[in-house]
Design a protein around this motif. Structure first.
Motif, PDB file in Angstrom:
ATOM      1  N   LEU B  58       0.848  -1.189   0.000  1.00 16.13           N
ATOM      2  CA  LEU B  58       0.000   0.000   0.000  1.00 16.13           C
ATOM      3  C   LEU B  58       0.883   1.239   0.000  1.00 16.13           C
ATOM      4  O   LEU B  58       1.821   1.343   0.784  1.00 16.13           O
ATOM      5  N   ILE B  59       0.553   2.160  -0.885  1.00 14.80           N
ATOM      6  CA  ILE B  59       1.301   3.418  -0.930  1.00 14.80           C
ATOM      7  C   ILE B  59       0.461   4.471  -0.208  1.00 14.80           C
ATOM      8  O   ILE B  59      -0.631   4.812  -0.659  1.00 14.80           O
ATOM      9  N   SER B  60       0.960   4.977   0.917  1.00 13.54           N
ATOM     10  CA  SER B  60       0.238   6.032   1.646  1.00 13.54           C
ATOM     11  C   SER B  60       0.701   7.390   1.141  1.00 13.54           C
ATOM     12  O   SER B  60       1.887   7.595   0.927  1.00 13.54           O
ATOM     13  N   PRO B  61      -0.226   8.330   0.985  1.00 13.97           N
ATOM     14  CA  PRO B  61       0.110   9.630   0.423  1.00 13.97           C
ATOM     15  C   PRO B  61       0.452  10.643   1.522  1.00 13.97           C
ATOM     16  O   PRO B  61       0.579  10.287   2.682  1.00 13.97           O
ATOM     17  N   VAL B  62       0.538  11.911   1.122  1.00 12.58           N
ATOM     18  CA  VAL B  62       0.480  13.010   2.088  1.00 12.58           C
ATOM     19  C   VAL B  62      -0.936  13.564   2.021  1.00 12.58           C
ATOM     20  O   VAL B  62      -1.490  13.739   0.958  1.00 12.58           O
ATOM     21  N   GLY B  63      -1.502  13.825   3.182  1.00 15.58           N
ATOM     22  CA  GLY B  63      -2.898  14.225   3.299  1.00 15.58           C
ATOM     23  C   GLY B  63      -3.386  13.594   4.588  1.00 15.58           C
ATOM     24  O   GLY B  63      -2.587  12.992   5.324  1.00 15.58           O
ATOM     25  N   CYS B  64      -4.683  13.687   4.879  1.00 16.75           N
ATOM     26  CA  CYS B  64      -5.169  13.102   6.131  1.00 16.75           C
ATOM     27  C   CYS B  64      -4.887  11.608   6.194  1.00 16.75           C
ATOM     28  O   CYS B  64      -4.750  11.047   7.270  1.00 16.75           O
ATOM     29  N   SER B  65      -4.778  10.940   5.054  1.00 14.84           N
ATOM     30  CA  SER B  65      -4.547   9.489   5.065  1.00 14.84           C
ATOM     31  C   SER B  65      -3.060   9.138   5.076  1.00 14.84           C
ATOM     32  O   SER B  65      -2.679   8.009   4.776  1.00 14.84           O
ATOM     33  N   VAL B  66      -2.223  10.096   5.451  1.00 14.37           N
ATOM     34  CA  VAL B  66      -0.767   9.876   5.489  1.00 14.37           C
ATOM     35  C   VAL B  66      -0.390   8.688   6.374  1.00 14.37           C
ATOM     36  O   VAL B  66       0.624   8.046   6.153  1.00 14.37           O
ATOM     37  N   PHE B  67      -1.245   8.418   7.380  1.00 12.47           N
ATOM     38  CA  PHE B  67      -0.920   7.336   8.326  1.00 12.47           C
ATOM     39  C   PHE B  67      -1.620   6.023   7.979  1.00 12.47           C
ATOM     40  O   PHE B  67      -1.771   5.170   8.853  1.00 12.47           O
ATOM     41  N   ALA B  85       1.623   7.701  -7.495  1.00 14.62           N
ATOM     42  CA  ALA B  85       1.517   6.922  -8.734  1.00 14.62           C
ATOM     43  C   ALA B  85       2.898   6.569  -9.286  1.00 14.62           C
ATOM     44  O   ALA B  85       3.095   5.488  -9.858  1.00 14.62           O
ATOM     45  N   ALA B  86       3.862   7.458  -9.090  1.00  5.11           N
ATOM     46  CA  ALA B  86       5.223   7.189  -9.571  1.00  5.11           C
ATOM     47  C   ALA B  86       5.871   6.097  -8.732  1.00  5.11           C
ATOM     48  O   ALA B  86       6.496   5.169  -9.252  1.00  5.11           O
ATOM     49  N   VAL B  87       5.706   6.196  -7.413  1.00  2.73           N
ATOM     50  CA  VAL B  87       6.302   5.181  -6.537  1.00  2.73           C
ATOM     51  C   VAL B  87       5.602   3.834  -6.750  1.00  2.73           C
ATOM     52  O   VAL B  87       6.250   2.780  -6.797  1.00  2.73           O
ATOM     53  N   ALA B  90       7.096   2.126  -9.652  1.00  2.00           N
ATOM     54  CA  ALA B  90       8.405   1.529  -9.358  1.00  2.00           C
ATOM     55  C   ALA B  90       8.236   0.246  -8.556  1.00  2.00           C
ATOM     56  O   ALA B  90       8.868  -0.779  -8.857  1.00  2.00           O
ATOM     57  N   VAL B  91       7.360   0.288  -7.549  1.00  2.00           N
ATOM     58  CA  VAL B  91       7.170  -0.882  -6.689  1.00  2.00           C
ATOM     59  C   VAL B  91       6.624  -2.045  -7.522  1.00  2.00           C
ATOM     60  O   VAL B  91       7.089  -3.178  -7.426  1.00  2.00           O
ATOM     61  N   LYS B  92       5.652  -1.732  -8.367  1.00  2.06           N
ATOM     62  CA  LYS B  92       5.044  -2.801  -9.169  1.00  2.06           C
ATOM     63  C   LYS B  92       6.043  -3.400 -10.141  1.00  2.06           C
ATOM     64  O   LYS B  92       6.092  -4.613 -10.351  1.00  2.06           O
ATOM     65  N   ARG B  93       6.864  -2.540 -10.734  1.00  2.21           N
ATOM     66  CA  ARG B  93       7.824  -3.057 -11.720  1.00  2.21           C
ATOM     67  C   ARG B  93       8.934  -3.859 -11.056  1.00  2.21           C
ATOM     68  O   ARG B  93       9.428  -4.828 -11.630  1.00  2.21           O
ATOM     69  N   ALA B  94       9.288  -3.451  -9.834  1.00  2.00           N
ATOM     70  CA  ALA B  94      10.323  -4.201  -9.124  1.00  2.00           C
ATOM     71  C   ALA B  94       9.762  -5.498  -8.545  1.00  2.00           C
ATOM     72  O   ALA B  94      10.479  -6.474  -8.381  1.00  2.00           O
ATOM     73  N   GLU B 116       1.938  12.858 -12.356  1.00  2.00           N
ATOM     74  CA  GLU B 116       2.245  11.456 -12.058  1.00  2.00           C
ATOM     75  C   GLU B 116       1.062  10.548 -12.391  1.00  2.00           C
ATOM     76  O   GLU B 116       1.214   9.506 -13.020  1.00  2.00           O
ATOM     77  N   ILE B 117      -0.150  10.948 -11.965  1.00  2.00           N
ATOM     78  CA  ILE B 117      -1.296  10.053 -12.163  1.00  2.00           C
ATOM     79  C   ILE B 117      -1.638   9.972 -13.653  1.00  2.00           C
ATOM     80  O   ILE B 117      -2.010   8.917 -14.166  1.00  2.00           O
ATOM     81  N   LEU B 118      -1.496  11.111 -14.347  1.00  2.00           N
ATOM     82  CA  LEU B 118      -1.830  11.140 -15.776  1.00  2.00           C
ATOM     83  C   LEU B 118      -0.963  10.130 -16.547  1.00  2.00           C
ATOM     84  O   LEU B 118      -1.457   9.327 -17.337  1.00  2.00           O
ATOM     85  N   HIS B 119       0.326  10.158 -16.280  1.00  2.00           N
ATOM     86  CA  HIS B 119       1.214   9.275 -17.035  1.00  2.00           C
ATOM     87  C   HIS B 119       1.129   7.823 -16.564  1.00  2.00           C
ATOM     88  O   HIS B 119       1.253   6.904 -17.365  1.00  2.00           O
ATOM     89  N   CYS B 120       0.880   7.646 -15.273  1.00  2.00           N
ATOM     90  CA  CYS B 120       0.717   6.289 -14.753  1.00  2.00           C
ATOM     91  C   CYS B 120      -0.504   5.643 -15.413  1.00  2.00           C
ATOM     92  O   CYS B 120      -0.455   4.505 -15.883  1.00  2.00           O
ATOM     93  N   ALA B 121      -1.604   6.399 -15.487  1.00  2.00           N
ATOM     94  CA  ALA B 121      -2.824   5.889 -16.116  1.00  2.00           C
ATOM     95  C   ALA B 121      -2.597   5.672 -17.602  1.00  2.00           C
ATOM     96  O   ALA B 121      -3.013   4.661 -18.178  1.00  2.00           O
TER      97      ALA B 121
END
Ligand code: TPP
Ligand code: SF4
Ligand code: SF4
Ligand code: SF4
Ligand code: MG
Lengths: 82, 478
Positions: B58-67, B85-87, B90-94, B116-121
């Motif tokens: 799980l990738i946690s962001p910055v925002g209220c859901s940071v934790f 989306a960038a991280v 990387a995680v998925k490819r590794a 990041e999200i635009l290119h990831c999508a």
């Protein structure tokens, strides 16, 4: 599991009053209106939700509207014992 | 008396106790009625029931859901604002067999992380994005987000969002669906319990898309933020249904599941033990300790025209130093022109760790032409070595505190078969004069960097001639 005061209803809910944040969403979601907010305050200073003790149909809707993952558990009467 | 069985309880994927700094080890940190809690519960339930807990990251962001990582008993990475989306990519490819879930708020995804999200999508990365749209920056106290509704008052739009000033609320689901990359995108709502049950289904479908290897999936949740909206939790939920859903139509925005197939298994990763072969490093044996007991610190500047082999000369020194077990650095520095511009590089060969690769006070200068000599000779440390390609040092450049060798190295190289071997003749001269490095690492570096047999043979001769022309103790004071 035997639950003493379930009255033979189709369902039963157990609310942990110390985990509940008193948002009231479960109360609003319950169709047979068997949940309400308690008068007392919990250790967080919220009025926790409370089950009236009878009339739950085990639909589980309160569980899915509750934002606090551990505050609420729903039990369903087992078919075999019905 | 009838028996009862547990129908719903906290999903296994969430920790029993949350290890957090202060008390509240059994509550989330979210405000009462916050949509994040509901999304956490739905997501955790889906992970548990799909049996993917042990391979979920799980990738946690910055925002209220940071934790989010406090709650989910899965692999966790918490990333910089907007970079989920960038991280995740990387995680998925590794770890191609892991299930990667990127959790993002609307400020995080639609503002700072929009690229990041635009290119990831668009790349159709096989990850799942959980996008929690509460039309506000919650964590920082209620600033306008790209998703803030027209007329909505925020701390940065105190009179309400104005179309002419702030543009229109961004419809992320529709926007990303306009790309061909994504496989499945749906917008759902936490506006009432019926919608929540539909949201539950959408999460599953998104995760199943990833599990089947079918590509990018995203679920956008219209989500209440009672605290910043200044509404009580029940009214905030109603606001999602009555107001937000009007601007943000619910439903599937794209579903290309039927037309997608999983790509072939990714090729296995190259084993690390293969790297020396691929990089043509000499052998897998550990590098020999450096050859001299004396502490050693060569700070070398090599300078000339582009095309004279300045950079290769520096690279040979650094690579040979590495083979000799020294700490080395090589820092090329050149203008935009490939040829005939100026070219120089900084080389360090050190018996201890290198603090900086920049050589501003060299103790050796290899000047391949006159402009370079003029430019750098004043910077050479007293006692330093200067090797100059020219018959003699111009009088106005001379210094008596340096060991200087000036010879027509280009002509010497030319007589060997090619003036291009000038750099290697000068390398030979430098090595003879300085004893900076022994022969065998020079030979191994030369073999690695000079690919053609013909050139290798010429360079070996050039090196030998350079050494002969400048016997160890022979240098001139200019
Ligand atoms: C690089 C950077 N810029 C700005 C911030 C400040 N910041 C923290 S959270 C946030 C916005 C969060 O909003 P959203 O993603 O909508 O999450 P919410 O809290 O609403 O769930 C901002 C701007 C930051 N932490 N890092
Ligand atoms: S399970 Fe259904 S009927 Fe029972 S308390 Fe919850 S919402 Fe009400
Ligand atoms: S929804 Fe959950 S947190 Fe809110 S009042 Fe009911 S039990 Fe408490
Ligand atoms: S500020 Fe809003 S988004 Fe953040 S925890 Fe509170 S209710 Fe949730
Ligand atoms: Mg937000």
């Amino acid at each position: 599991m035997f639950i003493e005061n379930a009255n033979g209803d189709r369902g039963y809910v157990e609310i942990n009053p110390e985990e509940c944040k008193g948002c009231g969403l479960c109360v609003a979601s319950c169709v047979p209106k068997v949940l309400h907010m308690a008068d007392r305050l919990n250790h967080l200073g919220y009025h926790p939700a409370q089950y009236l003790g009878h009339g739950c149909n085990g639909c589980g809707l309160c569980f899915y509207t509750c934002p606090e993952p551990g505050a609420l558990r729903v039990f369903k009467r087992e078919a075999a014992a019905a | 008396m009838p028996n009862y069985a547990i129908l719903h309880e906290k999903p296994e994927c969430l920790y029993e106790d949350y290890e957090r700094k202060s008390e509240l080890h059994r509550q989330t940190h979210y405000c009462p009625g916050c949509g994040h809690g509901i999304v956490h519960k739905l997501l955790a339930e889906a992970i548990t029931e799909l049996g993917i807990q042990d391979r979920t990251i799980l990738i946690s962001p910055v925002g209220c859901s940071v934790f989010a990582y406090y709650y989910f008993d899965v692999g966790n990475v918490q990333v910089a604002h907007g970079r989920a989306a960038a991280v995740a990519t990387a995680v998925k490819r590794a770890h191609p067999h892991s299930i990667v879930i990127s959790y993002q708020g609307d400020g995080d995804l639609a503002a700072i992380g929009s690229a990041e999200i635009l290119h990831c999508a668009n790349r159709g990365e096989n990850i799942t994005t959980i996008f929690v749209n509460n039309a506000i920056y919650g964590m920082t106290g209620g600033q306008m987000a790209p998703t803030t509704l027209l007329g909505q008052k925020t701390t940065t739009s105190p009179t309400g969002r104005d179309f002419h000033h702030d543009g229109a609320p961004m419809k992320v689901g529709e926007m990303l669906s306009a790309l061909d990359g994504p496989t499945y995108i749906e917008r759902v709502s936490l506006g009432n319990v019926k919608q929540i049950m539909l949201a539950r289904k959408a999460i599953r479908k998104a995760l199943e898309t990833q599990i089947a290897g079918l590509g990018f999936s995203l679920v956008e949740f219209l989500s209440p933020c009672p605290t910043i909206w200044k509404l009580d939790p029940v009214d905030a939920q109603k606001h999602v249904h009555d107001v937000m859903e009007k601007h943000y139509p619910l439903g599937v925005k794209c579903d290309r599941i039927a037309e997608r197939t999983a790509p072939p298994e990714p090729a296995p990763m190259t084993p690390l033990t293969d790297l020396p072969r691929i990089l043509r490093l000499p052998s897998t044996e550990p590098a020999p300790l450096h050859f001299s007991e004396e502490p050693l610190d060569w700070r070398i500047r090599v300078a000339g025209f582009g095309g004279q082999g300045v950079l290769l000369l520096g690279q040979l020194l650094a690579e040979a130093g590495m083979d000799a077990g020294l700490h080395v650095s090589w820092l090329p520095s050149y203008g935009p022109e490939m040829r005939s511009g100026t070219s120089n590089c900084h080389v360090r060969l050190c018996s201890s760790e290198i603090d900086s690769p920049v050589v501003s006070r060299p103790n050796a200068l290899l000047a391949l032409n006159e402009p370079s000599l003029r430019k750098f000779i004043a910077t050479v440390e007293p006692g330093g070595v200067v090797i100059y390609n020219g018959d003699s040092i111009p009088a106005d450049c001379s210094r008596h505190d340096l060991r200087i060798v000036a010879q027509p190295f280009a002509e010497i190289a030319d007589s060997l078969g090619s003036a291009k071997a000038l750099n290697i003749v000068m390398l030979g001269a430098f090595l003879s004069l300085s004893h900076a490095l022994p022969d065998s690492p020079i030979e191994s570096a030369l073999k690695r960097l000079v690919k053609s047999e013909r050139w290798l043979e010429l360079d070996r001769r050039a090196l030998a001639v350079g050494r002969e022309r400048v016997p160890a103790e022979e240098f001139v004071h200019a």
